[in-house]
Design an enzyme around this catalytic site. Structure first.
Site, PDB file in Angstrom:
ATOM      1  N   GLY A  31       0.869  -1.174   0.000  1.00 47.29           N
ATOM      2  CA  GLY A  31       0.000   0.000   0.000  1.00 47.29           C
ATOM      3  C   GLY A  31       0.902   1.219   0.000  1.00 47.29           C
ATOM      4  N   LEU A  32       0.369   2.347   0.432  1.00 47.35           N
ATOM      5  CA  LEU A  32       1.150   3.579   0.360  1.00 47.35           C
ATOM      6  C   LEU A  32       2.433   3.536   1.179  1.00 47.35           C
ATOM      7  CD1 LEU A  32      -1.526   6.392   0.316  1.00 47.35           C
ATOM      8  CD2 LEU A  32       0.306   6.030  -1.341  1.00 47.35           C
ATOM      9  N   ALA A  33       2.353   3.070   2.428  1.00 50.56           N
ATOM     10  CA  ALA A  33       3.542   3.085   3.288  1.00 50.56           C
ATOM     11  C   ALA A  33       4.609   2.136   2.743  1.00 50.56           C
ATOM     12  CB  ALA A  33       3.158   2.709   4.718  1.00 50.56           C
ATOM     13  N   SER A  61      -4.831  -1.927  -2.830  1.00 49.46           N
ATOM     14  CA  SER A  61      -4.606  -1.823  -1.389  1.00 49.46           C
ATOM     15  C   SER A  61      -5.624  -0.888  -0.742  1.00 49.46           C
ATOM     16  CB  SER A  61      -3.202  -1.291  -1.116  1.00 49.46           C
ATOM     17  OG  SER A  61      -2.251  -2.127  -1.733  1.00 49.46           O
ATOM     18  N   HIS A  62      -5.811  -1.074   0.564  1.00 52.57           N
ATOM     19  CA  HIS A  62      -6.844  -0.293   1.266  1.00 52.57           C
ATOM     20  C   HIS A  62      -6.507   1.198   1.338  1.00 52.57           C
ATOM     21  CE1 HIS A  62     -10.356   0.305   3.622  1.00 52.57           C
ATOM     22  NE2 HIS A  62      -9.730   0.583   4.741  1.00 52.57           N
ATOM     23  N   SER A  63      -5.243   1.562   1.107  1.00 53.69           N
ATOM     24  CA  SER A  63      -4.887   2.990   1.050  1.00 53.69           C
ATOM     25  C   SER A  63      -5.819   3.746   0.109  1.00 53.69           C
ATOM     26  CB  SER A  63      -3.458   3.171   0.527  1.00 53.69           C
ATOM     27  OG  SER A  63      -2.530   2.433   1.272  1.00 53.69           O
ATOM     28  N   HIS A  77     -16.049   4.472  13.962  1.00 53.45           N
ATOM     29  CA  HIS A  77     -16.700   5.519  13.185  1.00 53.45           C
ATOM     30  C   HIS A  77     -18.207   5.364  13.367  1.00 53.45           C
ATOM     31  CE1 HIS A  77     -17.934   8.027   9.832  1.00 53.45           C
ATOM     32  NE2 HIS A  77     -16.704   8.465   9.751  1.00 53.45           N
ATOM     33  N   ARG A 137     -23.670  14.717   9.034  1.00 55.08           N
ATOM     34  CA  ARG A 137     -24.115  15.296  10.300  1.00 55.08           C
ATOM     35  C   ARG A 137     -23.653  16.745  10.398  1.00 55.08           C
ATOM     36  NH1 ARG A 137     -21.385  12.737  14.106  1.00 55.08           N
ATOM     37  NH2 ARG A 137     -20.203  11.562  12.579  1.00 55.08           N
ATOM     38  N   GLU A 184      -0.218   2.094   8.975  1.00 61.47           N
ATOM     39  CA  GLU A 184      -1.186   1.672   9.997  1.00 61.47           C
ATOM     40  C   GLU A 184      -0.735   0.394  10.696  1.00 61.47           C
ATOM     41  OE1 GLU A 184      -5.263   1.673   8.647  1.00 61.47           O
ATOM     42  OE2 GLU A 184      -6.007   0.872  10.537  1.00 61.47           O
ATOM     43  N   SER A 237      -3.761   9.849   9.006  1.00 67.87           N
ATOM     44  CA  SER A 237      -3.386   8.468   8.669  1.00 67.87           C
ATOM     45  C   SER A 237      -2.808   8.411   7.268  1.00 67.87           C
ATOM     46  CB  SER A 237      -4.590   7.538   8.781  1.00 67.87           C
ATOM     47  OG  SER A 237      -5.694   8.097   8.131  1.00 67.87           O
TER      48      SER A 237
END
Lengths: 613, 246
Positions: free
Chosen positions: A14-16, A42-44, A257, A273, A394, A410
């Site tokens: 991923g990014l990292a 990747s989840h990034s 969340h 919201r 993460e 993050s």
């Protein structure tokens, strides 16, 4: 055994992971990334909001600087972060954003002149300076004193990941996708690489490297309800914990969340919201004003999540096939507003729920969101316990976020830590040679092959791996969620220990041949339950409330006894993690104080009790 | 709610010597707001744990779960069962190499594509960490982002007449990528250099103009326009090339 040797092995692309790989490859070191999915999946990519950096180009960010960013980050962490790391991070973030621009990110830019924006349901006006026209702009995010979050429309994570992977392709970094590391190869002192299982063929392969990096992201999938991608099931954390030496930092620090949609838990933005959306219960009545008369739905993320859970437990949730939930109502904002300002929400509702939010209610409930917990490293990204092992993003507990991560920090961490840790990995590679002990390697492969054979042959039992996972997820959701108390946590620890025994008796129902998904899960189910136990046990021991860790029976933040970080290791054959503690930060340039939001009771370092009540 | 769904799913495990390609039937009771992600996950967990398919973000962002859904390529996570008849046929995407059942190898294909089109900013400058960023008009940044939204899911490639006939065809996502870089002032490649990459039958001149790519793109990318613009630009470049105009 099929063996691949490189200077750097990045587990996770991923990014990292890719940012570290880019740094090493640019310095001329041979680098291989392993990824369980093609790297661009990747989840990034799902981080839509943006990346914090104190460029201060927008008029709403005027006067911003690393100092202000530092203060926001430390307060956000509820003084749980490492302040040296936070300082390092805020100083390098602006440069990292510009570097990404240089590599091709189409950051949104300052447009001079008047424009309008929404806050708390009201419309305001701002005027951008002509001399800033065309510079990288920023948007507003929770918990920050300035507008600091750089973005590309609704796809910041996506553009960052694509640009980073472009760089990886340009530099010719080898990526082996659909390759999952299932154990680290080490001799108790040095990390030598990893054993991986190919998710195309099921075959094992050995990767030997002078330095190994874990950047596998968070592990939200230990919870039943999570906004995380399906792949965030803790692979990297598990293989680190399995060494028995490398600790997880603050395993109890898990962020939730308030508004994941039901059933898929895809996140809908807090902007709903912010712009005036309300939460309704089974009777289609608002309930937040009852709990939080002043702020109602605009209270902070953790507070709203807690009251939602409380309300559902009072039996006022809406029953569904997927469990009880609540409603998010944005109908009164009107079609024009929803179709422009909340376009992304409208699309999610239509595409993934078949609901039109202009006329219908949106089913929501709180979901796990971010793992502040992770592989404990020093400020260089070097993991505690094993030489040659690093972690970033993460997956790591570097520790930038302490007990609560700010939105936009993050995504920034992946790129900034990736850069900083990358530089340190390069330094390490320049100064260290590795010795690969063939006996250690052979033994590790033999043990992994034996695990696989036992699972396929049902040698330890016939427990269904999916059912064990569900039992673990339910346990965490019910007792180690947003509200925590000693009685429930103790119950969770007891139950999870039983579930751990079941995990050790898992056997496959299918053949296990090739890229068999049942085997993929079975290989890490025991590790997942161990992660769950680290979280539950760490939470049980921490008798205070700090950031996202909210104890009903210990509501004060207790700086006298708990201004520290939990370190959890797992000795071979144990049924519980061993917990140790270290000071939260080697120094405290910003001494513990009031965050200005969230919990109001503090026991100071001197034992004085402050209650803003 | 409460429909009885019948799934016809392609099965084949190349790593199992006894496996032969076939269709297998699964049954499921439909629940409210069910997507193919929910349905396939349930089939795997409750009925056949060996069933291979790919989901990652399950939110239409990552592009993992493209498959043939009742004959049409699409993202499974973004498909609500209630929009389909009660008989649902699922097949893996064509063109890409099969890994097993509904899972195909898009990773290798797209890495090769990115290498072929050199999908990165080409510049002779080097990054100065202390310098202010190069300015850009916000409208242009948004235009670039519009094309950058491709998630490499492979739907356009699977639906493409040319890509199904010739292996070396770049496909709409690659051509869109080139269009993205041509628009970006940071990329210093000349039209001539782009022409060398896409000015052939493997590139823009292989497109037959059937435009299923645009019909099936789950991100609604303006592929028709981009292919048209690219064809015109590259056609002009070909004419210039003919007359040695540079």
């Amino acid at each position: 055994m099929d063996t691949v040797v490189s200077d750097l092995l990045c587990i996770g692309a991923g990014l990292a992971g890719e940012r570290v790989a880019v740094e090493a490859a640019a310095a001329g070191f041979s680098t291989i990334c392993l990824s369980i999915v093609p790297p661009r999946r990747s989840h990034s990519s799902a981080a839509q909001g943006g990346m914090q950096a104190s460029l201060g180009n927008s008029c709403m960010g005027e006067g911003d600087c690393p100092d202000v960013h530092f203060e926001d980050t430390v307060k956000g962490s509820d003084w749980g972060c490492d302040q040296e790391v936070a300082r390092l991070f805020v100083e390098r973030a602006p440069e990292a954003v510009r570097e990404m621009a240089f590599w091709g990110i189409p950051w949104n830019r300052v447009v001079a002149g008047k424009s309008t924006y929404f806050k708390g349901g009201k419309q305001y006006e701002k005027v951008e300076a002509p001399e800033k026209e065309g510079l990288i702009t920023a948007r507003d995010f929770g918990g920050t004193a300035k507008w600091r979050t750089c973005y590309t429309s609704d796809g910041t994570g996506h553009t960052l990941l694509y640009t980073m992977d472009n760089k990886v392709v340009e530099l010719g970094v080898t990526v082996h996708d659909r390759m999952e590391a299932i154990s680290l190869i080490h001799d108790g002192e040095n990390c030598m690489g990893a054993v991986a299982r190919c998710l195309k063929t099921g075959k094992l392969r050995v990767y030997l490297a002078r330095a190994t990096l874990i950047a596998t992201g968070g592990y939200g999938r230990i919870y039943r309800e999570t906004t995380n991608a399906v792949i965030n099931d803790g692979g990297g954390a598990i293989i680190a914990l399995d060494t028995g030496i490398v600790p997880l930092g603050n395993p109890e620090a898990i962020q939730f969340h308030p508004t994941g949609i039901v059933p898929t838990n895809i996140l809908v933005t807090e902007g709903c919201r912010g712009d005036g959306g309300t939460l309704l219960d089974v009777n289609e009545e608002r309930f937040m004003p009852e709990y939080e008369p002043a702020k109602a739905e605009l209270a902070s993320r953790d507070v709203v999540s807690r009251w939602m859970t409380h309300h559902i437990r009072r039996g006022l949730g809406v029953p569904s096939h997927y469990g009880d939930h609540l409603w998010l109502d944005i109908r009164h904002l009107g079609a024009a507003h929803i179709k422009t300002k909340l376009r992304e929400v409208e699309e999610i509702c239509n595409n993934f729920l078949g609901i039109d939010p202009v006329t219908q209610l949106i089913p929501v409930r709180p979901a796990q969101h971010y793992t502040m917990a992770g592989i404990r490293t020093n400020k260089d990204g070097a993991a505690y316990g094993l030489k040659g092992l690093f972690a970033a993003g993460e997956a790591a507990c570097w520790d930038l976020h302490g007990f609560n991560r700010l939105g936009g920090n993050s995504l920034a961490e992946t790129v900034v830590a990736g850069k900083i840790v990358g530089e340190k990995v390069v330094e390490y590679l320049k100064g260290h040679e590795a010795r690969f002990d063939t006996g250690v390697v052979r033994d590790r492969v033999r043990r992994d092959q034996e695990r696989i054979d036992r699972l396929i042959g049902c040698k330890d039992g016939k427990e269904d791996t999916f059912k064990v996972r569900s039992a673990m997820q339910d346990e965490l959701m019910e007792r180690v969620g947003i509200f925590r108390n000693g009685k429930d946590l103790q119950q969770a620890v007891d139950n999870l220990q039983e579930i751990l025994q079941r995990a050790r008796r898992v056997g496959l129902r299918s053949s296990g041949l090739g890229a068999n998904p049942e085997l993929t899960l079975a290989l890490k189910i025991e590790g997942m339950v161990k992660l769950a136990l680290c979280t539950a046990y760490g939470a049980l021991q921490r008798t205070e409330s700090r950031g996202c860790h909210a104890r009903e029976d210990f509501q004060a933040r207790n700086d006298r006894d708990w201004l520290n970080r939990t370190l959890a290791t797992w000795k071979e054959g144990a049924n519980l993690p061993a917990l140790e503690y270290e000071p939260a930060s080697p120094s405290m340039p910003l001494p513990p104080g009031d965050r200005g939001y969230g919990a109001s009771k503090i026991i100071t370092c001197d034992g004085e009790i402050i209650d803003r009540g | 709610m409460g429909r009885h769904l019948t799934f016809e799913i392609f099965r084949f495990n190349p790593e199992d010597k006894d496996s032969v390609p076939h269709m297998e039937t699964f049954h499921l009771e439909e629940t409210e707001r069910m997507t193919l992600f929910i349905a396939l996950t349930r089939i795997r967990e409750e009925q056949d744990p060996s069933l291979q398919f790919d989901f990652c973000c399950r939110a239409g962002i990552c592009g993992s779960c493209a498959m043939m859904i009742n004959g049409r390529p699409g993202l499974a996570c973004k498909t609500l069962t209630r929009e389909l008849p009660s008989e649902i046929t699922l097949l893996p995407l064509p063109v890409f190499k099969l890994i097993g059942d509904l899972s195909v190898d898009t990773g290798t294909w797209y890495r090769a594509m990115n290498e072929k089109v050199e999908s990165w900013i080409h510049t002779h400058r080097s990054f100065d960490p202390r310098a202010e960023e190069q300015r850009m008009d916000n409208a242009l940044a948004e235009e670039i982002y519009e094309l950058e939204r491709c998630v490499e899911c492979g739907c356009c490639v699977a639906s493409c007449g040319t890509a199904n006939m010739r292996e070396d065809f770049l496909g709409a996502s690659a051509l869109n990528r080139i269009a993205r870089f041509m628009m970006d002032p940071r990329d210093e490649r000349s039209s001539k250099e782009y022409f060398e990459v896409v000015g052939t039958d493997e590139g823009i001149f292989g497109c037959m103009g059937l435009l299923a790519c645009e019909d099936v793109c789950p991100k609604n990318l303006p592929l028709q326009d981009q292919l048209g613009i690219l064809r015109r630009k590259m056609g002009w470049q070909a004419v210039k090339h003919l007359f040695r105009m540079g």
